[in-house]
Design a protein around this motif. Structure first.
Motif, PDB file in Angstrom:
ATOM      1  N   VAL A  97       0.838  -1.201   0.000  1.00  0.00           N
ATOM      2  CA  VAL A  97       0.000   0.000   0.000  1.00  0.00           C
ATOM      3  C   VAL A  97       0.872   1.251   0.000  1.00  0.00           C
ATOM      4  N   THR A 134       3.872   3.687   3.033  1.00  0.00           N
ATOM      5  CA  THR A 134       4.725   3.024   4.014  1.00  0.00           C
ATOM      6  C   THR A 134       6.023   2.539   3.381  1.00  0.00           C
ATOM      7  N   GLU A 135       7.069   3.232   3.775  1.00  0.00           N
ATOM      8  CA  GLU A 135       8.385   2.996   3.211  1.00  0.00           C
ATOM      9  C   GLU A 135       8.871   1.580   3.521  1.00  0.00           C
ATOM     10  N   ASP A 161       7.105  -1.177   4.128  1.00  0.00           N
ATOM     11  CA  ASP A 161       6.421  -2.205   3.341  1.00  0.00           C
ATOM     12  C   ASP A 161       6.916  -2.200   1.899  1.00  0.00           C
ATOM     13  N   ARG A 162       7.096  -0.995   1.369  1.00  0.00           N
ATOM     14  CA  ARG A 162       7.566  -0.886  -0.012  1.00  0.00           C
ATOM     15  C   ARG A 162       8.942  -1.537  -0.161  1.00  0.00           C
ATOM     16  N   ALA A 163       9.817  -1.286   0.844  1.00  0.00           N
ATOM     17  CA  ALA A 163      11.162  -1.854   0.790  1.00  0.00           C
ATOM     18  C   ALA A 163      11.113  -3.376   0.911  1.00  0.00           C
ATOM     19  N   GLU A 167      10.199  -4.611  -2.401  1.00  0.00           N
ATOM     20  CA  GLU A 167      11.336  -4.501  -3.330  1.00  0.00           C
ATOM     21  C   GLU A 167      12.325  -5.634  -3.109  1.00  0.00           C
TER      22      GLU A 167
END
Lengths: 180, 379
Positions: free
Chosen positions: B171, B174-175, B177-179, B182
């Motif tokens: 979502v 949120t850094e 979660d994104r990381a 990735e």
């Protein structure tokens, strides 16, 4: 040993070094492995110009060695060939393909990574030795949906703000973080 | 098991950022904390943590199998009925699960006790699997660590190679979660998968009912760092059910909604009463099995909505929005105290194998989203 002997990152580290690992906007959006420029262009994912540049970038990253032994140690027996340039001789591994990455939201290409044989001869690795497993099917087949007539024609047919989608945004109950 | 203080690497922030680890601080506080590390003996790791995690994972899979033949269990877990068939089909089709994390309380002496299973959207993956390993290689290259998580993750993701593009999603906003996503993408790319990121909020639906990304490319396989119980409430929930019927692949798969639920704690206890690594647990409507216990919402996360009951009286309650589906109770098991730090041992399952440890410690007894990640070694 309970730990892995060797680990690498092929996207996260490279993106950070290129100064573009922003969490919200510009990270690696998509990566695909191509054998050469022709295959890259045929995929419909990148322009001819982008594909040529990515293959050139990958070639430029290919490491050079003074001796055959050093090259063989990192890339295996059959990969290394002697090259000469400007009167000097050196050894280089054969470039087998490249991994293309695209930035989120735009079409601009992230630095491509060259792919070489690994020392044991049973897979790919990057110039820095990160293992990359060869895809089981040829890239052209895997990306077929992107080049289907419907997808190609989409931009001119768009009548809705969602593109071809009839709706967007049906996921996300309130944008909560997911930590668990 | 011991805790050691140590000087952090002078340039650890740079090293972190060069490796794509940008969330080393959270909520203004340090998250990656290398001012300390834990050491374990090989016996402690193998016999007290690795084996119990593998054994409990097998017990969890048995429970899923049972739940797929018994609607009463699915009802008890508060899984909405429209999703039952998808969960069952997913289990019968052997849909691939790539990972999960068990949290244990372990003090180095007594058997480790299972606190919970983060079966669907476990976080702290990157720091457990990669950055902790890098720390070890730089500071103690001759020492060992319980960590082949990335290898196993790549093995698991390799199953999706050759099946077209795989989408990865978290979502917005949120850094961390994104990381994490990735990182999973990175592992997938290394396993030969063609990968593409899209935020959950940006996913659309075409006239034919298929999910589409922002470029109108069809989403055939979706890795979602997004809990199943959110999908139940989403406008697209029924489209997921229909999409799954039409061949959409989801990771973690639908059968994981059975395990990503605190209701498995009493169900496991009922089936394996007295198991050294399980705590007595029961559903809130049942007779208490202990005087001191913790109440947890069936579906909750990050230590929210957790109650602490001592001698039958509510002693404390963390804030939270969870609990409408009901609660389970679990006998209180204090976290061990190492110099006023309370570590939780996260045992990773990847590709079905118990393969690594990540420790998060807190200055409080309930680990929430302010815990710090502390690396470990095997001596």
């Amino acid at each position: 040993m309970k730990k892995s002997k060797h680990l690498s990152l092929v996207l996260m580290g490279a993106m950070a070094l290129a100064g573009c690992s922003g969490a919200e906007t510009e990270s690696a959006d998509k990566t695909t492995i191509f054998k050469n420029t022709q295959e890259c262009v045929a995929s419909g994912q990148y322009t001819q110009e982008q594909c040529v540049k990515m293959e050139a970038d990958a070639k430029a990253q290919t490491p050079q060695f003074a001796t055959r032994e050093e090259c063989v140690k990192q890339f295996g027996e059959s990969a290394c060939a002697q090259q000469s340039s400007g009167g000097g001789n050196f050894w280089m591994p054969a470039l087998l393909g490249f991994m293309a990455g695209r930035m989120l939201g735009g079409g601009s290409a992230a630095p491509a990574q060259g792919l070489y044989q690994n020392p044991s001869g049973n897979g790919f690795q990057t110039a820095k030795g990160a293992p990359v497993t060869a895809p089981k099917a040829p890239p052209a087949a895997r990306t077929a949906p992107a080049t289907s007539p419907a997808a190609k024609a989409a931009p001119t047919q768009r009548t809705s703000p969602f593109g071809n989608a009839v709706s967007r945004g049906g996921f996300s109950s309130g944008g909560r973080a997911i930590g668990a | 098991m011991q805790r050691h203080s140590i000087a952090p690497r002078a340039n650890w922030r740079e090293i972190a950022e060069q490796n794509g680890f940008l969330f080393h601080h959270a909520h203004g506080q340090i998250y990656w904390d290398e001012s300390a590390y834990y050491s374990f003996s090989l016996t402690e790791i193998e016999e007290q943590l690795e084996d119990p995690a593998q054994e409990i994972y097998a017990m969890c899979l048995e429970l899923v199998d049972e739940a797929c033949r018994d609607d009463e269990i699915l009802k008890k877990l508060a899984i909405p009925e429209p999703y039952w068939d998808m969960a069952r089909q997913s289990w019968l089709k052997h849909d691939k699960s790539i990972y999960g994390r068990f949290d244990f309380s372990y003090n180095g002496e007594d058997p480790a006790k299972l606190l919970e299973f983060n079966a669907d959207t476990p976080t702290s993956l990157y720091e457990s699997a990669f950055f902790q390993w890098l720390w070890l290689e730089q500071l103690f290259p001759d020492l060992d660590q319980f960590n082949s998580i990335q290898e196993k993750l790549c093995d698991a993701l390799g199953a999706f190679s050759g099946h077209g593009l795989m989408h990865f999603s978290s979502v917005k906003g949120t850094e961390e979660d994104r990381a994490t996503v990735e990182y999973v993408m990175d592992c997938a790319a290394q396993a030969g998968v063609s990968v593409k990121f899209i935020y959950m909020e940006n996913i659309g639906i075409g006239a034919d009912g298929h999910f589409l990304d922002l470029e109108d490319e069809r989403i055939n396989t979706l890795f979602k760092l997004y809990p199943w119980e959110y999908i139940w409430e989403d406008a697209y929930g029924h489209d997921v059910i229909n999409g799954y019927r039409d061949g959409l692949k989801l990771v973690e798969p639908p059968w994981k909604m059975i395990l990503s639920n605190k209701g498995i704690l009493p169900l496991l206890w009922q089936r394996h009463q007295g198991h050294p690594n399980l705590l007595p647990a029961w559903f809130e409507e049942e007779t208490p099995l202990a005087a001191n216990y913790v109440t947890k919402p069936l579906l909750g996360r990050e230590g929210a909505s957790i109650g602490l009951v001592f001698q039958g009286k509510l002693a404390s309650q963390t804030k939270g929005i969870y609990g409408k589906e009901g609660y389970v109770c679990q006998e209180f098991c204090g976290l061990p105290n190492f110099d006023r730090n309370y570590p939780v041992c996260g045992l990773w399952i990847a590709n079905g194998l118990s393969c690594g440890l990540g420790i998060r410690e807190d200055a409080q007894m309930v680990t929430g989203d302010l815990s710090r990640f502390v690396p470990h070694v095997i001596l």
